[in-house]
Design an enzyme around this catalytic site. Structure first.
Site, PDB file in Angstrom:
ATOM      1  N   LYS A  27       0.828  -1.206   0.000  1.00  0.00           N
ATOM      2  CA  LYS A  27       0.000   0.000   0.000  1.00  0.00           C
ATOM      3  C   LYS A  27       0.860   1.253   0.000  1.00  0.00           C
ATOM      4  O   LYS A  27       0.663   2.177  -0.805  1.00  0.00           O
ATOM      5  CB  LYS A  27      -0.950  -0.008   1.203  1.00  0.00           C
ATOM      6  CG  LYS A  27      -1.988   1.114   1.169  1.00  0.00           C
ATOM      7  CD  LYS A  27      -2.808   1.167   2.448  1.00  0.00           C
ATOM      8  CE  LYS A  27      -3.680  -0.032   2.637  1.00  0.00           C
ATOM      9  NZ  LYS A  27      -4.869  -0.038   1.756  1.00  0.00           N
ATOM     10  N   ARG A  97      -3.694   2.905   8.408  1.00  0.00           N
ATOM     11  CA  ARG A  97      -3.945   1.622   7.746  1.00  0.00           C
ATOM     12  C   ARG A  97      -2.673   0.782   7.693  1.00  0.00           C
ATOM     13  O   ARG A  97      -1.573   1.306   7.641  1.00  0.00           O
ATOM     14  CB  ARG A  97      -4.427   1.834   6.299  1.00  0.00           C
ATOM     15  CG  ARG A  97      -5.686   2.649   6.146  1.00  0.00           C
ATOM     16  CD  ARG A  97      -5.925   2.917   4.661  1.00  0.00           C
ATOM     17  NE  ARG A  97      -6.961   3.885   4.408  1.00  0.00           N
ATOM     18  CZ  ARG A  97      -8.204   3.593   4.042  1.00  0.00           C
ATOM     19  NH1 ARG A  97      -8.570   2.333   3.902  1.00  0.00           N
ATOM     20  NH2 ARG A  97      -9.091   4.545   3.822  1.00  0.00           N
ATOM     21  N   GLY A 106      -8.186  -7.341   4.082  1.00  0.00           N
ATOM     22  CA  GLY A 106      -9.050  -7.453   5.245  1.00  0.00           C
ATOM     23  C   GLY A 106      -8.455  -8.139   6.449  1.00  0.00           C
ATOM     24  O   GLY A 106      -9.102  -8.267   7.479  1.00  0.00           O
ATOM     25  N   MET A 108      -5.701  -7.293   8.312  1.00  0.00           N
ATOM     26  CA  MET A 108      -5.160  -6.448   9.381  1.00  0.00           C
ATOM     27  C   MET A 108      -6.063  -5.234   9.584  1.00  0.00           C
ATOM     28  O   MET A 108      -7.087  -5.085   8.928  1.00  0.00           O
ATOM     29  CB  MET A 108      -3.721  -6.070   9.066  1.00  0.00           C
ATOM     30  CG  MET A 108      -2.788  -7.255   9.178  1.00  0.00           C
ATOM     31  SD  MET A 108      -1.092  -6.840   8.770  1.00  0.00           S
ATOM     32  CE  MET A 108      -1.217  -6.492   7.034  1.00  0.00           C
ATOM     33  N   ARG A 351      -3.378  -1.850  -6.157  1.00  0.00           N
ATOM     34  CA  ARG A 351      -2.541  -3.041  -5.952  1.00  0.00           C
ATOM     35  C   ARG A 351      -2.893  -4.040  -7.049  1.00  0.00           C
ATOM     36  O   ARG A 351      -3.971  -3.950  -7.655  1.00  0.00           O
ATOM     37  CB  ARG A 351      -2.772  -3.654  -4.570  1.00  0.00           C
ATOM     38  CG  ARG A 351      -4.198  -4.117  -4.325  1.00  0.00           C
ATOM     39  CD  ARG A 351      -4.395  -4.574  -2.902  1.00  0.00           C
ATOM     40  NE  ARG A 351      -5.799  -4.881  -2.627  1.00  0.00           N
ATOM     41  CZ  ARG A 351      -6.297  -5.067  -1.416  1.00  0.00           C
ATOM     42  NH1 ARG A 351      -5.527  -4.945  -0.358  1.00  0.00           N
ATOM     43  NH2 ARG A 351      -7.572  -5.361  -1.242  1.00  0.00           N
ATOM     44  N   HIS A 467     -15.760  -8.499   1.303  1.00  0.00           N
ATOM     45  CA  HIS A 467     -14.697  -9.339   1.862  1.00  0.00           C
ATOM     46  C   HIS A 467     -14.834 -10.776   1.365  1.00  0.00           C
ATOM     47  O   HIS A 467     -13.869 -11.394   0.909  1.00  0.00           O
ATOM     48  CB  HIS A 467     -14.768  -9.299   3.395  1.00  0.00           C
ATOM     49  CG  HIS A 467     -13.813 -10.252   4.063  1.00  0.00           C
ATOM     50  ND1 HIS A 467     -14.180 -11.534   4.410  1.00  0.00           N
ATOM     51  CD2 HIS A 467     -12.516 -10.121   4.398  1.00  0.00           C
ATOM     52  CE1 HIS A 467     -13.139 -12.144   4.957  1.00  0.00           C
ATOM     53  NE2 HIS A 467     -12.128 -11.314   4.965  1.00  0.00           N
ATOM     54  N   ARG A 630       4.478 -50.449 -13.136  1.00  0.00           N
ATOM     55  CA  ARG A 630       5.052 -51.006 -11.903  1.00  0.00           C
ATOM     56  C   ARG A 630       4.442 -52.378 -11.649  1.00  0.00           C
ATOM     57  O   ARG A 630       3.211 -52.516 -11.627  1.00  0.00           O
ATOM     58  CB  ARG A 630       4.766 -50.072 -10.722  1.00  0.00           C
ATOM     59  CG  ARG A 630       5.377 -50.567  -9.419  1.00  0.00           C
ATOM     60  CD  ARG A 630       5.121 -49.602  -8.281  1.00  0.00           C
ATOM     61  NE  ARG A 630       3.726 -49.602  -7.846  1.00  0.00           N
ATOM     62  CZ  ARG A 630       3.226 -48.748  -6.943  1.00  0.00           C
ATOM     63  NH1 ARG A 630       4.004 -47.818  -6.420  1.00  0.00           N
ATOM     64  NH2 ARG A 630       1.965 -48.810  -6.593  1.00  0.00           N
ATOM     65  N   SER A 777      12.780 -44.442 -11.028  1.00  0.00           N
ATOM     66  CA  SER A 777      11.603 -43.619 -10.773  1.00  0.00           C
ATOM     67  C   SER A 777      11.510 -43.458  -9.259  1.00  0.00           C
ATOM     68  O   SER A 777      11.409 -44.452  -8.536  1.00  0.00           O
ATOM     69  CB  SER A 777      10.341 -44.287 -11.314  1.00  0.00           C
ATOM     70  OG  SER A 777       9.218 -43.475 -11.061  1.00  0.00           O
ATOM     71  N   CYS A 844       7.543 -40.263  -9.379  1.00  0.00           N
ATOM     72  CA  CYS A 844       6.144 -40.658  -9.596  1.00  0.00           C
ATOM     73  C   CYS A 844       5.297 -40.591  -8.336  1.00  0.00           C
ATOM     74  O   CYS A 844       4.139 -40.991  -8.352  1.00  0.00           O
ATOM     75  CB  CYS A 844       6.079 -42.060 -10.197  1.00  0.00           C
ATOM     76  SG  CYS A 844       6.783 -43.338  -9.138  1.00  0.00           S
ATOM     77  N   TYR A 864      11.801 -36.227 -15.960  1.00  0.00           N
ATOM     78  CA  TYR A 864      10.363 -36.002 -15.961  1.00  0.00           C
ATOM     79  C   TYR A 864       9.815 -36.084 -14.539  1.00  0.00           C
ATOM     80  O   TYR A 864      10.458 -36.613 -13.624  1.00  0.00           O
ATOM     81  CB  TYR A 864       9.640 -37.021 -16.857  1.00  0.00           C
ATOM     82  CG  TYR A 864       9.674 -38.445 -16.340  1.00  0.00           C
ATOM     83  CD1 TYR A 864       8.725 -38.909 -15.437  1.00  0.00           C
ATOM     84  CD2 TYR A 864      10.671 -39.334 -16.758  1.00  0.00           C
ATOM     85  CE1 TYR A 864       8.764 -40.206 -14.962  1.00  0.00           C
ATOM     86  CE2 TYR A 864      10.716 -40.635 -16.286  1.00  0.00           C
ATOM     87  CZ  TYR A 864       9.755 -41.069 -15.375  1.00  0.00           C
ATOM     88  OH  TYR A 864       9.794 -42.341 -14.886  1.00  0.00           O
TER      89      TYR A 864
END
Length: 887
Positions: A27, A97, A106, A108, A351, A467, A630, A777, A844, A864
């Site tokens: 901010k 603020r 929202g 703080m 922001r 909010h 497997r 793997s 994996c 991979y």
């Protein structure tokens, strides 16, 4: 030089800029930036995040010299505004603020109208000529300050306000008179002293330092702590404090306040999107106390109140121009707050706006096409974790729906669950696996934990920038806000919808966050439909990434879904899942319980064609892409019948006594089966099981090569290897069968035999194991389990405690433990390559779909990652981030 803790902005000049977010918070940095580029920002100053850090290090004491700096900067604001803080005749009022470097909407605390007391309020009356406005501002300040700084329950004063409205027979705050507000201020102060045992402070300096301390204190309130944990924001970042001269949107009908986004935060569509209220302060818009109005006619619907474009056309035109300036300057979608005082526009915040995954992708792609950003920036703008939102099903448009209410479509997606009315109950329900919808009159920052736990959020009040809406979009939660069709009764744990339909706690409802509809019961869903922008972005992703992404899939359908999501092969096909099918479990049990080899072979012969059919289906779907299969891994007892009726049925099939079978079942029982007779140990003691599976794999591959012209390189993975001797023996068996099948079919086909590294000993001796393995793997689920000595099935009972108390940064089964398990992975890669330079390396475990773990896999040089089908796009994007973040 003395340390500098305070930074000024005002009158077109600022001591900070947008690059100073770490020091000034988001901010403060953006207020300074907007000031410097000539936007109308009320002057003020920012107390840096370094003060917050010192505040917590030094037992809530401020660093030396801060008071002098604040006083000097307050004088600068007084000079610019032509007013004096605390002056009886011409008082300056300020807002105080928070502002952390990461957006925490929202979470703080904020205090507005600070500096008012019984004397200065007369000065405000003289300045404004409006006694009602002055006392309205005064009561707001007392309410906020007593809650935020003094710690009083806000409902106590809110109850007095409701009593006053009942007494005057009015519904809105705006219907109360100056005399009403003056009377309430008096009553508020009496109630504060009566409740807290101390008076409300009248000294503006005491008020200011109380507010500054409260904002720093709010960095460690429970909702801020929860939000930081959910969003991985470090606690040591701290917050800045912004002290800024007040401008008022509640001085009459030529005043207003609003919140807007430079593009639609739900869809990403390029139009100005927002809400405003005439004669109001900013908290009124986000809190849902009054129904907000659209800022322009683009989003206006029949029955809506007049837009800002119609009511305040000159201010709207100026705001629309500022929208363009901000987007070009920041090159990103902005979330802005503004106030109009007596026809003059002021900017209070900008922001980078929170947005849904759909919006993030569309905005990123559109901005590349508009020339604002490049493809690299677009890819980095979309966070891998956001994609999870896109990959969930939506409501089936053909399904029957009993719509009982309709609100605002605040955050898209579909969600079903049992109705819960408090955040604590939502969190408790989620911990035991229940899916719930959190229903509130309106959410507040204190509800953050319940919002995170719920499947979706429904509020009776609040707009598209409330909010609930903003936080839900940031979380990727479905949300229907401002649903005036429902009346919530916390006392009876019910809400009443249109037509008198009463929905009780525990009743199941469904929300559609894209339409705002609320439905009774659970509505069926359909798979996600990904937009054109998604395809464009993922094309850029694939251009940048180096890591391949495969999927964990055990069926042709899973394989098809994964390919549609961009999978480049299968990294883990768990064959045991095929054994559990209803049409083959009896044969599997017969095989396990047979005392003789011939009996086992006879049972396996029944399973062989079924397994071959499975592999043919999977190979077809993967169309020549690599498939790692497997061999059987789980302990045998998982397949066995447990109930007497099942044992008796099997005994009739096998022609043996039930008592004999029961004794065999008991003999196979293990105290710790996950560390027992499973994986390669099973393949060594019952080699006929693995022989059958290898035969099924190779016959499936050879048939497709011979009959359908496929190019297939099966990868046969032997699990749970601890020693090279285990792998050597099983590899020899597999090679014999593979070569026999290939010769029988008369085709040319390559195949690979490798292993899953899931035991620490395998990682430590990976150089030896690589003499027999053509690929590794990493099964990081089991590797985590065996490295930590944790049971995956039981650790959920205490791992949350470890994470909550910082004993572990996060659950190691969710995100790879890089310093422990990761070190074993890295070592095994290096050892394996030292023996076999071309060894193929992949992962994996479930970590293959976790963004942080994917980046780790890129950095250690894996070929991979493999993950569940719906996480394939997440892994692809994370792999691109791994490359781009390192550039």
């Amino acid at each position: 030089m003395a340390a500098k803790y305070v930074y000024f902005f005002g009158n077109g000049k600022a001591e900070g800029n947008a690059e100073m977010k770490n020091l000034l918070g988001g901010k403060g940095a953006n207020l300074a930036e907007m000031t410097s580029i000539g936007l109308p920002v009320p002057p003020g100053f920012t107390i840096s995040t370094e003060v917050c850090t010192e505040f917590y290090k030094n037992d809530s004491q401020y660093p030396a010299g801060l008071t002098t700096e604040v006083e000097a900067h307050l004088k600068k604001v007084e000079e610019l505004m032509g007013r004096r803080f605390g002056d009886a005749k011409n008082p300056l009022l300020v807002s105080v603020r928070s502002g952390a470097r990461a957006s925490m909407p929202g979470m703080m605390d904020t205090i507005l109208n600070l500096g008012l007391n019984d004397t200065t309020v007369q000065g405000i009356i003289a300045q404004s000529g409006d006694e009602r406005f002055a006392y309205d501002a005064y009561r707001r300040f007392v309410q906020m300050y007593s809650d935020v700084v003094m710690g009083m329950e806000k409902d106590i004063l809110e109850h007095l306000l409701e009593q006053k409205k009942d007494e005057r027979e009015v519904h809105l705050d705006t219907d109360l008179t100056a005399a009403d507000w003056r009377d309430l201020v008096t009553k508020f102060k009496v109630k504060i002293k009566e409740t807290l045992g101390k008076p409300f402070p009248d000294d503006p300096q005491e008020q200011l330092w109380g507010a500054i301390g409260a904002v720093f204190g709010s960095w460690m309130n429970q909702r801020a702590i929860t939000y930081r944990k959910l969003n991985n924001i470090p606690a040591d970042w701290g917050t800045a404090v912004n002290v800024q001269s007040m401008v008022f949107g509640n001085m009459g009908d030529d005043c207003a306040t609003g919140v807007a986004f430079t593009r639609d935060p739900s869809t990403g569509d390029n139009y100005f999107y927002g809400e405003y209220l005439v004669n109001a302060q900013g908290e009124d818009v986000v809190a849902g106390i009054r129904t907000p109005q659209p800022i322009n006619n683009h989003q206006k619907k029949p029955g809506d109140l007049p837009s800002m474009e119609d009511v305040l056309p000159e201010c709207y035109a100026q705001l629309a121009n500022i929208r363009q300036i901000l987007e070009k300057h920041y090159r990103d979608m902005q979330d802005i707050e503004f106030t109009i005082e007596k026809g003059k526009l002021f900017m209070l915040q900008t922001r980078n706006g929170k947005r849904t995954a759909n919006a993030a992708i569309k905005v990123a792609v559109d901005m590349v096409q508009e020339g604002l950003i490049d493809e690299k920036t677009a890819v980095l703008r979309v966070q891998p974790s956001q994609l999870d939102q896109l990959l969930h099903p939506s409501l089936d448009p053909k399904a029957d729906k009993n719509i009982i209410a309709k609100g605002l479509p605040a955050s898209p997606g579909a969600a079903s669950g049992a109705v819960i009315f408090t955040a604590d109950e939502a969190e408790a329900a989620a911990k035991i696996g229940l899916k719930v919808i959190l229903v509130r009159v309106e959410t507040s920052p204190e509800d953050i934990h319940g919002m995170h736990a719920a499947q979706g959020i429904l509020t009776a009040r609040g707009g598209m920038t409330s909010h609930a809406a903003v936080v839900a979009r940031g979380m990727g939660k479905c949300c229907v806000a401002g649903c005036g069709d429902i009346k919530v009764d916390y006392a009876s744990d019910t809400f009443t919808a249109k037509g008198g339909v009463v929905v009780k706690k525990g009743d199941v409802i469904t929300l559609d966050g894209s339409t705002g509809e609320v439905m009774q019961g659970q509505v069926p869903t359909v798979p996600p439909q990904l937009t054109g922008a998604f395809g464009v972005l993922m094309g850029w992703v694939d251009k940048f990434r180096k890591l391949k992404v495969r999927t964990n899939a055990d069926t042709p359908n899973d394989s098809r879904v994964a390919r549609e999501f961009g999978a480049e092969g299968i990294g883990l096909c768990r064959t045991e899942h095929m054994f559990f099918e209803a049409d083959r479990i009896a044969a599997v049990r017969e095989m396990i319980l047979s005392e003789e080899l011939e009996g086992r072979k006879k049972a396996l012969a029944k399973i062989l064609p079924m397994q071959k059919g499975d592999f043919i289906g999977i190979f077809r779907e993967m169309k020549g892409l690599p498939v790692t299969i497997r061999l059987l891994d789980p302990p045998l007892h998982e397949f066995l019948p447990q109930e007497d009726r099942e044992i008796e049925a099997l005994s009739r099939t096998m022609g043996v006594s039930a008592q004999q079978l029961k004794h065999k079942v008991e003999s196979l029982h293990e105290v710790n089966p996950m560390l027992g007779h499973r994986g390669c140990r099973l393949g060594l003691t019952y080699p006929e099981i693995y022989d059958m599976q290898v035969q099924a794999i190779m016959e499936a591959a050879c048939e497709l090569v011979k009959n359908e012209g496929f190019t297939i390189v099966p990868e046969i993975m032997i699990p749970l290897v601890a020693t090279v001797s285990e792998l050597k023996a099983l590899r020899a068996n597999a090679v014999t069968i593979c070569d026999e099948v290939i010769a029988r079919y008369g085709v040319k086909i390559e195949y690979l035999i490798g292993t899953m590294i899931e035991l620490p000993r395998a990682a430590l001796t990976a150089d030896e194991i690589a003499t027999e393995a053509e690929f590794f793997s990493f099964g990081t689920n089991d590797l985590t389990q065996t490295t930590f000595g944790l049971s995956r099935d039981d650790a959920g009972k205490f791992l949350p405690f470890y994470v909550e108390n910082n004993l572990l940064p996060e659950d190691p089964f969710v995100s790879l433990d890089q310093s422990g398990v990761g070190k074993l992975v890295k070592m095994a890669c290096e050892l394996g390559r030292s023996t076999r330079t071309n060894i193929k390396l992949g992962i994996c475990g479930e970590h293959g779909g976790d963004p942080a773990s994917v980046i780790f896999c890129h950095n250690v040089g894996l070929d991979y990652v493999s993950c569940s089908p719906f996480r394939v796009p997440i892994a692809r994007l994370a792999a691109a981030h791994a490359v781009l973040a390192g550039n």
